[in-house]
Scaffold this motif. Sequence first.
Motif, PDB file in Angstrom:
ATOM      1  N   UNK A   1     -11.538 -66.154 -64.317  1.00 21.34           N
ATOM      2  CA  UNK A   1     -11.375 -64.946 -63.505  1.00 21.34           C
ATOM      3  C   UNK A   1     -11.441 -65.243 -62.010  1.00 21.34           C
ATOM      4  N   UNK A   2     -11.854 -66.452 -61.664  1.00 18.39           N
ATOM      5  CA  UNK A   2     -12.002 -66.809 -60.247  1.00 18.39           C
ATOM      6  C   UNK A   2     -13.204 -66.112 -59.622  1.00 18.39           C
ATOM      7  N   UNK A   3     -14.106 -65.578 -60.471  1.00 17.24           N
ATOM      8  CA  UNK A   3     -15.231 -64.803 -59.919  1.00 17.24           C
ATOM      9  C   UNK A   3     -16.482 -65.653 -59.715  1.00 17.24           C
ATOM     10  N   UNK A   4     -16.443 -66.911 -60.123  1.00 13.13           N
ATOM     11  CA  UNK A   4     -17.600 -67.782 -59.894  1.00 13.13           C
ATOM     12  C   UNK A   4     -17.108 -69.218 -59.713  1.00 13.13           C
ATOM     13  N   UNK A   5     -17.891 -69.942 -58.908  1.00 12.11           N
ATOM     14  CA  UNK A   5     -17.543 -71.347 -58.624  1.00 12.11           C
ATOM     15  C   UNK A   5     -18.529 -72.250 -59.355  1.00 12.11           C
ATOM     16  N   UNK A   6     -18.118 -73.472 -59.625  1.00 12.52           N
ATOM     17  CA  UNK A   6     -19.025 -74.406 -60.310  1.00 12.52           C
ATOM     18  C   UNK A   6     -20.232 -74.673 -59.407  1.00 12.52           C
ATOM     19  N   UNK A   7     -21.426 -74.338 -59.899  1.00 16.10           N
ATOM     20  CA  UNK A   7     -22.626 -74.488 -59.053  1.00 16.10           C
ATOM     21  C   UNK A   7     -23.391 -75.739 -59.471  1.00 16.10           C
ATOM     22  N   UNK A   8     -22.682 -76.826 -59.490  1.00 20.74           N
ATOM     23  CA  UNK A   8     -23.251 -78.118 -59.885  1.00 20.74           C
ATOM     24  C   UNK A   8     -22.489 -79.204 -59.148  1.00 20.74           C
ATOM     25  N   UNK A   9     -23.142 -80.302 -58.821  1.00 17.97           N
ATOM     26  CA  UNK A   9     -22.388 -81.399 -58.206  1.00 17.97           C
ATOM     27  C   UNK A   9     -21.501 -82.051 -59.262  1.00 17.97           C
ATOM     28  N   UNK A  10     -20.298 -82.365 -58.894  1.00 13.66           N
ATOM     29  CA  UNK A  10     -19.447 -83.130 -59.816  1.00 13.66           C
ATOM     30  C   UNK A  10     -18.491 -83.995 -58.995  1.00 13.66           C
ATOM     31  N   UNK A  11     -18.286 -85.216 -59.511  1.00  9.69           N
ATOM     32  CA  UNK A  11     -17.376 -86.125 -58.821  1.00  9.69           C
ATOM     33  C   UNK A  11     -15.954 -85.877 -59.313  1.00  9.69           C
ATOM     34  N   UNK A  12     -15.062 -85.570 -58.396  1.00  7.88           N
ATOM     35  CA  UNK A  12     -13.650 -85.363 -58.755  1.00  7.88           C
ATOM     36  C   UNK A  12     -12.874 -86.623 -58.377  1.00  7.88           C
ATOM     37  N   UNK A  13     -11.737 -86.818 -59.030  1.00  2.60           N
ATOM     38  CA  UNK A  13     -10.824 -87.895 -58.639  1.00  2.60           C
ATOM     39  C   UNK A  13      -9.511 -87.266 -58.218  1.00  2.60           C
ATOM     40  N   UNK A  14      -9.048 -87.600 -57.011  1.00  2.00           N
ATOM     41  CA  UNK A  14      -7.716 -87.152 -56.578  1.00  2.00           C
ATOM     42  C   UNK A  14      -6.773 -88.333 -56.771  1.00  2.00           C
ATOM     43  N   UNK A  15      -5.774 -88.153 -57.620  1.00  2.00           N
ATOM     44  CA  UNK A  15      -4.848 -89.242 -57.960  1.00  2.00           C
ATOM     45  C   UNK A  15      -3.442 -88.877 -57.525  1.00  2.00           C
ATOM     46  N   UNK A  16      -2.865 -89.691 -56.649  1.00  2.00           N
ATOM     47  CA  UNK A  16      -1.475 -89.464 -56.258  1.00  2.00           C
ATOM     48  C   UNK A  16      -0.609 -90.364 -57.134  1.00  2.00           C
ATOM     49  N   UNK A  17       0.295 -89.759 -57.893  1.00  2.00           N
ATOM     50  CA  UNK A  17       1.081 -90.553 -58.856  1.00  2.00           C
ATOM     51  C   UNK A  17       2.567 -90.376 -58.572  1.00  2.00           C
ATOM     52  N   UNK A  18       3.329 -91.320 -59.040  1.00  2.00           N
ATOM     53  CA  UNK A  18       4.797 -91.252 -58.988  1.00  2.00           C
ATOM     54  C   UNK A  18       5.228 -90.014 -59.793  1.00  2.00           C
ATOM     55  N   UNK A  19       6.155 -89.214 -59.234  1.00  2.00           N
ATOM     56  CA  UNK A  19       6.504 -87.957 -59.914  1.00  2.00           C
ATOM     57  C   UNK A  19       7.072 -88.192 -61.314  1.00  2.00           C
TER      58      UNK A  19
END
Length: 357
Positions: free
Chosen positions: A32-50
Amino acid sequence: MVHYIRFLRTPQCELSKKTADVSAVVAVQTDLGDALLSQDVLLDANLVEANSSKDLLHSQPLQWQATSRALKFTLPCPGKYISRSVRLQVTTKGTQSTSKQLEVPAIIDVWSSEFRLFDKVRSEPVIERQLRLSNGTTLRLLEDTGESIARHIWDASLGFLMFFARALFLSPPQEMSTIAKLVRSSKVRRLRVLELGAGCGVVGIAFAQLIKCDMLLTDLEDAQEILSTNSRHASPMAGSTIQTEVLDWASSLEGSSNSIFDLVLVSDCIYNPDSSLHLVEILRQLVARAPDTAILVGFKRRHEADTIFFDRMRETNFEIVGHIDIPLPHTATDYDSDIPTTEFYTYRQHTALRPQG
Ligand SMILES: C[S@@+](CC[C@H](N)C(=O)[O-])C[C@H]1O[C@@H](n2cnc3c(N)ncnc32)[C@H](O)[C@@H]1O
């Protein structure tokens, strides 16, 4: 709660002397977009060939913090990749390992649409979700980045993926026997299946990817573009077909395609009291055409008003022939003490009204 990584700003490229800098803003939110994750978490941003998501051009860890409202970041991508067509995936290690085990992750990752590493180029406001199904195939679905109800996926639809996995691959409990029997019968006869309020089509497309059927996905006009794009790009199993059609529950079935169905799927559609009454009326008209039709309703309980649907189903001579609750994957947070669950009810017309034999 299940959380979804969303782009609040889709990736944009800026060229500098030595790098193609790709910036974006993400949030980790509930459906619903009404709450955000309230915990630390490591994300990975991956740029890939289309054209080949296995060709990783650049990767960077990002820290989502418990107090974050949004996370803005820039990936300095080596200049040798300038002019390549790319996509940006933002994921977590947990998401990837859960997906490898063909299970639904607690954090659903996000893929941008394709864009070129040219100055000031921004990717379109459409993203892709990739979900591994229990038969090892990948369900790929486009979603809008905006706030539309119809054009993104909802928690109950993830519960449906778990329901299908149980009905197909595990020994299904008694509560799922009507659907499990139907699913088994698809080995000798293609099922005729209708999805109502299909949104971007996750439930119906997954079904057609797992089980041999003729699938008709329906929703309001507003959802048609994303629904037909997703069904065009779907990979239904050999022998399955997928079609889309406008079907507004507030109008009568008269004049719509005169098909009859073995199964009707309804995912997360009973939250509005007025439209619930219309929905039951459409279901009544469908079983009037084909009294043996089974109806599988799955939803995540959010409002008191959800009961209106069940009361009206009872008054309309539908009977519950199976009920099972499937807990959703989740990250426990302080606003989420109960385990989120998709409740499933299988309905048929009341036995006394069904033709016997
Ligand atoms: C919460 S969304 C669920 C979407 C999808 N089934 C899922 O689980 O991801 C509810 C859906 O019901 C559709 N809907 C609402 N009222 C409707 C109506 N009167 N006729 C047809 N569809 C309707 C909306 O357009 C939306 O796609």
